[in-house]
Design a protein around this motif. Structure first.
Motif, PDB file in Angstrom:
ATOM      1  N   TYR A   1     -10.222 -26.330  -5.435  1.00 15.84           N
ATOM      2  CA  TYR A   1     -10.398 -25.899  -6.987  1.00 15.84           C
ATOM      3  C   TYR A   1     -10.983 -24.424  -7.441  1.00 15.84           C
ATOM      4  CZ  TYR A   1      -9.104 -30.670  -8.001  1.00 15.84           C
ATOM      5  OH  TYR A   1      -8.519 -31.938  -8.254  1.00 15.84           O
ATOM      6  N   THR A   2     -10.361 -23.757  -7.975  1.00 10.37           N
ATOM      7  CA  THR A   2     -10.805 -22.399  -8.387  1.00 10.37           C
ATOM      8  C   THR A   2     -11.537 -22.312  -9.485  1.00 10.37           C
ATOM      9  OG1 THR A   2      -8.801 -21.921  -9.952  1.00 10.37           O
ATOM     10  CG2 THR A   2      -8.597 -21.417  -7.582  1.00 10.37           C
ATOM     11  N   SER A   3     -12.102 -21.398  -9.813  1.00 10.91           N
ATOM     12  CA  SER A   3     -13.247 -21.329 -10.813  1.00 10.91           C
ATOM     13  C   SER A   3     -12.625 -21.701 -12.430  1.00 10.91           C
ATOM     14  CB  SER A   3     -13.673 -19.858 -11.228  1.00 10.91           C
ATOM     15  OG  SER A   3     -12.588 -19.274 -11.604  1.00 10.91           O
ATOM     16  N   GLN A   4     -11.138 -21.725 -12.460  1.00 14.60           N
ATOM     17  CA  GLN A   4     -10.445 -22.613 -13.865  1.00 14.60           C
ATOM     18  C   GLN A   4     -10.180 -23.880 -13.546  1.00 14.60           C
ATOM     19  OE1 GLN A   4      -7.295 -19.774 -13.197  1.00 14.60           O
ATOM     20  NE2 GLN A   4      -7.792 -18.567 -15.176  1.00 14.60           N
ATOM     21  N   GLY A   5     -10.636 -24.560 -12.366  1.00 13.46           N
ATOM     22  CA  GLY A   5     -10.111 -26.071 -12.081  1.00 13.46           C
ATOM     23  C   GLY A   5      -8.966 -26.149 -11.592  1.00 13.46           C
ATOM     24  N   VAL A   6      -8.121 -25.277 -11.127  1.00 15.62           N
ATOM     25  CA  VAL A   6      -6.708 -25.426 -10.874  1.00 15.62           C
ATOM     26  C   VAL A   6      -6.832 -25.547  -9.137  1.00 15.62           C
ATOM     27  CG1 VAL A   6      -4.559 -24.380 -10.862  1.00 15.62           C
ATOM     28  CG2 VAL A   6      -5.974 -24.066 -12.703  1.00 15.62           C
TER      29      VAL A   6
ATOM     30  N   SER B   1     -14.813 -19.318  -6.331  1.00 11.55           N
ATOM     31  CA  SER B   1     -15.688 -18.187  -7.397  1.00 11.55           C
ATOM     32  C   SER B   1     -14.642 -17.130  -8.135  1.00 11.55           C
ATOM     33  CB  SER B   1     -16.661 -17.512  -6.584  1.00 11.55           C
ATOM     34  OG  SER B   1     -15.743 -16.668  -5.577  1.00 11.55           O
TER      35      SER B   1
ATOM     36  N   THR C   1     -10.502 -16.639  -9.938  1.00  8.55           N
ATOM     37  CA  THR C   1      -9.517 -17.453 -10.705  1.00  8.55           C
ATOM     38  C   THR C   1      -8.163 -17.348  -9.959  1.00  8.55           C
ATOM     39  OG1 THR C   1      -8.602 -15.246 -11.768  1.00  8.55           O
ATOM     40  CG2 THR C   1     -10.429 -16.626 -12.855  1.00  8.55           C
ATOM     41  N   VAL C   2      -7.162 -18.238 -10.395  1.00  6.29           N
ATOM     42  CA  VAL C   2      -5.690 -18.148  -9.426  1.00  6.29           C
ATOM     43  C   VAL C   2      -5.156 -16.808  -9.824  1.00  6.29           C
ATOM     44  CG1 VAL C   2      -3.526 -19.186  -9.357  1.00  6.29           C
ATOM     45  CG2 VAL C   2      -5.715 -20.579 -10.075  1.00  6.29           C
ATOM     46  N   GLU C   3      -5.245 -16.239 -11.063  1.00  4.20           N
ATOM     47  CA  GLU C   3      -4.742 -14.908 -11.318  1.00  4.20           C
ATOM     48  C   GLU C   3      -5.467 -13.822 -10.504  1.00  4.20           C
ATOM     49  OE1 GLU C   3      -5.702 -17.091 -13.337  1.00  4.20           O
ATOM     50  OE2 GLU C   3      -3.964 -17.161 -14.620  1.00  4.20           O
ATOM     51  N   GLU C   4      -6.609 -13.886 -10.054  1.00  3.90           N
ATOM     52  CA  GLU C   4      -7.449 -12.743  -9.184  1.00  3.90           C
ATOM     53  C   GLU C   4      -7.056 -13.035  -7.634  1.00  3.90           C
ATOM     54  OE1 GLU C   4     -11.648 -12.347 -11.644  1.00  3.90           O
ATOM     55  OE2 GLU C   4     -11.291 -13.871 -10.185  1.00  3.90           O
TER      56      GLU C   4
ATOM     57  N   TYR D   1       1.597 -23.985 -10.938  1.00  2.00           N
ATOM     58  CA  TYR D   1       0.611 -23.079 -11.679  1.00  2.00           C
ATOM     59  C   TYR D   1       1.376 -21.580 -11.137  1.00  2.00           C
ATOM     60  CZ  TYR D   1      -2.979 -20.854 -14.023  1.00  2.00           C
ATOM     61  OH  TYR D   1      -3.587 -20.059 -15.048  1.00  2.00           O
TER      62      TYR D   1
END
Length: 299
Positions: free
Chosen positions: A132-137, A190, A192-195, A236
């Motif tokens: 799980y990333t920082s966004q919960g994805v 720590s 996000t998926v985008e990062e 996602y």
């Protein structure tokens, strides 16, 4: 009676060439007689006949037990290793282990012990599924790292010897893999998926720096780390790709329309300039014809 008692001085000793020629007992003859007395249990007489026999046998037994205990056959004398190995000598004359990377060293029997440790580069494929990333994805990441035991730095090599000497290369591989996987998961949590998806270089740099600072305490150097693959089961990343694809198509359509409009405007301007040029030419021709007619009528 035991079979050994049927062997006597007269029927078991080989004739000595030295004594036959010179008439004196040679050291080898004394050794044979002393050994025979020792086999008969006459330890005291054996010692008086050939004093070096007992200490020699004692040292021989100790050396044999040493080889058997450490399971080495060539643990003494000159030991050599290739450029991808390091020799570690411990025992007498060394307060701490003596390490030689890609060279040779002399090892004394019984009082010193030599071992080898591999300096080969190990390739690790680090898989972190459904983190799980920082966004919960939840996403899955696969990274590839190159690690090795540092042979140039003596302190790091001694540290690696304390940690891994005597272990198989596969065991070192598993320890480094578990450590890097933990740090890869921590960095994933720590960001996000985008990062991670858009800035892979930043993600790889963070994993490399954090893992290097910890593995150096075990004498291991991280040569390189690369993010190999990113995937997820929720769609996602696919949505991000679709949104980006839609943006690109929209920008392409807008750009195409703007280009067409600009081309139409430029064509109209060019046509206007052409018509103005034609009108100007016609005006000049008419003016010249009129002047010609006036001059002709005046004549």
């Amino acid at each position: 009676r035991p079979l050994i008692f049927y062997f006597t001085m007269e029927n078991c000793l080989f004739p000595c060439v030295y004594k036959s020629l010179f008439g004196f007992d040679c050291p080898i003859c004394g050794f044979q007689r002393a050994l025979l007395l020792l086999l008969h249990g006459e330890i005291k007489q054996s010692f008086f006949m050939y004093p070096p026999l007992i200490p020699a046998l004692f040292l021989l037994i100790i050396f044999a037990l040493h080889l058997l205990n450490n399971k080495v056959i060539m643990g003494w004398g000159f030991n050599v290793c290739g450029p991808n190995e390091a020799l570690v000598v411990s025992g007498c004359c060394y307060s701490r282990p003596h390490v030689v990377a890609g060279g040779r060293v002399f090892v004394w029997p019984c009082v010193q012990f030599a071992q080898k440790i591999s300096l080969n580069t190990m390739t690790l494929q680090i898989e972190s599924p459904k983190v799980y990333t920082s966004q919960g994805v939840p996403i899955s990441v696969t990274g590839v790292a190159q690690v090795k035991i540092q042979g140039q730095n003596k302190d790091m090599l001694l540290t690696a010897c304390e940690q891994f000497l005597g272990r198989k290369e596969s065991e070192i591989h598993n320890i480094a893999l578990a450590t890097l996987e933990g740090y890869q998961r921590a960095i994933m949590g720590s960001m996000t998926v985008e990062e991670i998806y858009k800035d892979r270089k930043k993600f790889s740099k963070q994993v490399f720096e954090v893992a290097s600072s910890d593995l150096v305490n075990m004498g291991i150097t991280v040569v390189s780390y690369t993010l190999k693959d990113i995937s997820d089961d929720m769609g996602y990343l696919k949505s991000l790709g679709m949104a980006r694809t839609a943006e690109v198509k929209r920008d392409a359509r807008i750009g195409e329309a703007e280009a067409r409009a600009e081309a139409t405007i430029k064509e109209a301007i060019a046509e206007e300039q052409r018509m103005a040029s034609v009108l100007h030419n016609d005006t000049q021709v008419a003016s010249a014809r009129r002047d010609y007619e006036l001059k002709k009528s005046s004549l």
